[in-house]
Design a protein around this motif. Structure first.
Motif, short mmCIF file in Angstrom:
data_model
loop_
_atom_site.label_atom_id
_atom_site.label_comp_id
_atom_site.label_asym_id
_atom_site.label_seq_id
_atom_site.Cartn_x
_atom_site.Cartn_y
_atom_site.Cartn_z
N ARG A 89 0.86 -1.19 0.00
CA ARG A 89 0.00 0.00 0.00
C ARG A 89 0.89 1.24 0.00
O ARG A 89 2.00 1.23 0.56
CB ARG A 89 -0.93 0.00 1.22
CG ARG A 89 -0.25 0.09 2.56
CD ARG A 89 -1.23 -0.16 3.71
NE ARG A 89 -1.83 -1.48 3.60
CZ ARG A 89 -1.23 -2.60 4.03
NH1 ARG A 89 -0.03 -2.55 4.56
NH2 ARG A 89 -1.83 -3.76 3.90
N GLU A 131 -5.15 6.52 -1.04
CA GLU A 131 -4.51 5.26 -0.63
C GLU A 131 -4.70 4.22 -1.74
O GLU A 131 -5.82 3.92 -2.14
CB GLU A 131 -5.13 4.75 0.66
CG GLU A 131 -4.98 5.69 1.85
CD GLU A 131 -3.55 5.78 2.33
OE1 GLU A 131 -2.80 4.79 2.14
OE2 GLU A 131 -3.18 6.82 2.90
N LEU A 132 -3.56 3.72 -2.23
CA LEU A 132 -3.61 2.67 -3.26
C LEU A 132 -3.06 1.37 -2.67
O LEU A 132 -1.90 1.32 -2.23
CB LEU A 132 -2.78 3.07 -4.48
CG LEU A 132 -2.65 2.00 -5.58
CD1 LEU A 132 -4.03 1.64 -6.14
CD2 LEU A 132 -1.72 2.46 -6.69
N GLU A 133 -3.90 0.33 -2.62
CA GLU A 133 -3.47 -0.99 -2.18
C GLU A 133 -3.44 -1.93 -3.38
O GLU A 133 -4.27 -1.82 -4.29
CB GLU A 133 -4.41 -1.54 -1.11
CG GLU A 133 -4.43 -0.71 0.16
CD GLU A 133 -5.34 -1.31 1.22
OE1 GLU A 133 -5.97 -2.36 0.94
OE2 GLU A 133 -5.44 -0.73 2.32
N PHE A 134 -2.49 -2.83 -3.39
CA PHE A 134 -2.39 -3.78 -4.51
C PHE A 134 -2.04 -5.17 -4.01
O PHE A 134 -1.43 -5.33 -2.94
CB PHE A 134 -1.37 -3.31 -5.55
CG PHE A 134 0.02 -3.15 -5.00
CD1 PHE A 134 0.90 -4.24 -4.91
CD2 PHE A 134 0.48 -1.91 -4.59
CE1 PHE A 134 2.17 -4.09 -4.40
CE2 PHE A 134 1.76 -1.75 -4.08
CZ PHE A 134 2.62 -2.85 -3.98
N PHE A 188 -6.14 -4.06 -7.72
CA PHE A 188 -6.00 -2.72 -7.15
C PHE A 188 -7.22 -2.35 -6.30
O PHE A 188 -8.36 -2.68 -6.66
CB PHE A 188 -5.85 -1.67 -8.26
CG PHE A 188 -4.57 -1.80 -9.05
CD1 PHE A 188 -3.34 -1.50 -8.47
CD2 PHE A 188 -4.60 -2.24 -10.36
CE1 PHE A 188 -2.17 -1.61 -9.19
CE2 PHE A 188 -3.43 -2.36 -11.10
CZ PHE A 188 -2.21 -2.05 -10.51
N VAL A 248 -8.56 1.27 -4.51
CA VAL A 248 -8.35 2.72 -4.37
C VAL A 248 -9.24 3.24 -3.24
O VAL A 248 -10.46 3.02 -3.26
CB VAL A 248 -8.66 3.47 -5.68
CG1 VAL A 248 -8.50 4.97 -5.48
CG2 VAL A 248 -7.74 2.98 -6.79
N SER A 265 -10.27 6.77 -1.05
CA SER A 265 -10.16 8.24 -1.00
C SER A 265 -11.35 8.82 -0.26
O SER A 265 -12.48 8.33 -0.41
CB SER A 265 -10.09 8.82 -2.41
OG SER A 265 -10.15 10.23 -2.37
N THR A 276 -9.47 2.57 -11.21
CA THR A 276 -9.18 1.13 -11.13
C THR A 276 -9.18 0.50 -12.52
O THR A 276 -8.29 -0.30 -12.86
CB THR A 276 -10.21 0.43 -10.23
OG1 THR A 276 -10.23 1.06 -8.95
CG2 THR A 276 -9.86 -1.04 -10.06
N MET A 331 -6.03 1.50 -14.49
CA MET A 331 -4.82 0.79 -14.07
C MET A 331 -4.79 -0.63 -14.64
O MET A 331 -3.73 -1.14 -15.04
CB MET A 331 -4.74 0.77 -12.54
CG MET A 331 -4.37 2.13 -11.94
SD MET A 331 -4.10 2.08 -10.15
CE MET A 331 -5.79 1.91 -9.56
N ILE A 334 0.73 3.94 -10.09
CA ILE A 334 0.81 4.99 -9.07
C ILE A 334 0.83 6.37 -9.71
O ILE A 334 0.13 7.30 -9.28
CB ILE A 334 2.06 4.78 -8.19
CG1 ILE A 334 1.89 3.50 -7.35
CG2 ILE A 334 2.29 5.99 -7.27
CD1 ILE A 334 3.14 3.11 -6.58
N VAL A 368 -2.59 7.42 -10.97
CA VAL A 368 -3.46 7.94 -9.90
C VAL A 368 -3.06 9.37 -9.57
O VAL A 368 -3.91 10.26 -9.42
CB VAL A 368 -3.37 7.05 -8.65
CG1 VAL A 368 -4.12 7.69 -7.49
CG2 VAL A 368 -3.93 5.67 -8.96
#
Length: 434
Positions: A37, A72-75, A89, A91, A93, A105, A108, A124, A127
């Motif tokens: 993240r 916040e971007l989690e993968f 992914f 996302v 916010s 999303t 990406m 990243i 975004v």
């Protein structure tokens, strides 16, 4: 064997990508299971306008910002990534619309579909660059009711990011013309002009101490022509709370001075404003409740007791008499402020006091201890007051009780050989002191 080789190559590619990514984004967090993240701050060169409904007024409260809370971007990298499987992914916010989150999303995933390779860095950056497109021309967004906490979060983020940008820039001080980093400078809120902290603090401190309140504004000459004085909050940031309080006290006193019915408390520890009725002497301090006479500055002694004029009160009478001779308009201003009847009475009292003092100096002597006037009818100049003090009738000096006549036998004394001075000699002696 071929499958194991492919798996090993995938692991190596993933490991290399994550190492490179962490060197670019030190804030990247990894959990060891191909999950990670990262917080992506969003800043723009243009100003954006965000509107929030005010439930009390039913109107929109619009704020202007250039920085937004981080996204916040989690993968999660599934088995087969990067050649066979796309990353997953998520996302998060607090301010992006849900439609925009879904669109990001999808974009990406589209990146991976085009190349079937490592795409985390590109995702990243996508975004970061694409978040501002959530706003439509003219760069505005209206949030639903109940978004007060979001507004506070956006304002705090914008303020913190703007300050960080300012502190990292270089500026030329408008006072000393040296260059400083932003962390050593102040930027005036209303106009944006910048000076170094030391110069601005020194300049405004002198302005407050010297009462030059009209100079408490931007130091740029053109800007100062129209700029208002500093706000109290900004003033405190520059000169500190003590000088800000001093400014408020002096400014309040200056405003009160224009009110003819306001005088100031004679207590040095207070000096607060005191209101009185027109033409009256009684004044009561609004700050400490001290009741005093506005003419003689003593504690209130009633209307029937005469003032013992001294200091500022005598200066007032002297000023009034001078204005009667030279400036009638100023004399009338004093009459309006203090009352002509009272001023005339005070003038008469001052003249009587001066005449009494002159008589006492020529014909008597004040005791140096109790200030009682003592008149000599007969005898020598060695006087003994009712309070028991021994003193010289000519000069008022203390005399030693054991041997008071040393004073008259000392050749260096002004009263040498004048123990039995006549009344005429006393008057000639006293006239030298008038």
């Amino acid at each position: 064997m071929i499958k194991e080789t492919i798996i090993d190559e995938s692991r190596e590619l993933i490991s290399d990508e994550l190492v490179a990514l962490q060197s670019i984004y030190p804030e990247l967090e990894l959990d060891g299971n191909n999950c990670g993240r990262v917080s992506i701050p969003v800043s723009t060169e243009d100003t954006f306008y965000l509107s929030f409904p005010d439930l009390k007024t039913n109107k929109l409260d619009t704020i202007a910002v250039k920085h937004f809370p981080a996204i916040e971007l989690e993968f999660f990298l599934r088995q087969g990534y990067p050649q066979k499987s796309p990353p997953v992914f998520f996302v998060k916010s607090s301010w992006l619309p849900i439609q925009k989150v879904r669109a990001l999303t999808s974009h990406m995933l589209a990146l991976w579909n085009e190349i079937h390779d490592c795409v985390l860095f590109d995702a990243i950056e996508l975004v970061r660059s694409d978040a501002s497109s959530a706003f439509h021309s003219p760069k505005e967004m209206v949030f639903p009711p109940g978004s007060e906490s979001l507004k506070e979060e956006v304002l705090a983020t914008d303020k913190h990011a703007t300050l960080a940008e300012f502190e990292n820039r270089k500026f030329t001080c408008l006072i000393c013309f040296d260059q400083f980093s932003g962390k050593d400078c102040f930027q005036l809120a209303r106009c944006g002009h910048v000076c170094c902290k030391q110069c601005l603090t020194d300049y405004y401190s002198v302005c407050i101490e010297e009462g030059m309140f009209s100079q408490l504004k931007c130091v740029d000459l053109e800007c100062a022509k129209t700029a208002p004085i500093l706000s109290l909050e900004e003033m405190e940031m520059i000169v500190g709370s003590d000088l800000r309080k001093r400014f408020q006290e002096l400014d309040e006193k200056r405003r009160y001075e224009n009110d003819t019915n306001i005088v100031f408390c004679p207590r040095k520890s207070c000096q607060g404003p005191a209101r009185r009725d027109p033409g009256q002497k009684l004044a009561i301090c609004l700050k400490c409740d001290f009741a005093f006479c506005s003419f003689c500055q003593a504690s209130w002694h009633g209307d029937l007791s005469a003032c013992r004029l001294q200091g500022d009160s005598k200066k007032l009478v002297k000023m009034y008499l001078e204005h009667l001779e030279t400036d009638k308009d100023k004399a009338e201003e004093l009459e309006k402020r203090y009352g002509k009847r009272i001023l005339d009475k005070l003038v008469e009292q001052v003249r009587n006091d001066e005449e009494a003092e002159r008589w006492a100096l020529l014909n008597g002597q004040r005791c140096p201890t109790c200030d009682r006037v003592v008149e000599r009818i007969d005898g020598c100049c060695h006087m003994i007051c009712l309070c028991g003090t021994h003193f010289c009738f000519l000069c008022g000096a203390y005399l030693m009780e054991a041997n008071p006549y040393i004073h008259f036998n000392d050749p260096s004394s002004t009263c040498y050989a004048m123990l039995f001075a006549s009344p005429e000699e006393k008057q000639r002696f006293s006239e030298n002191w008038l």
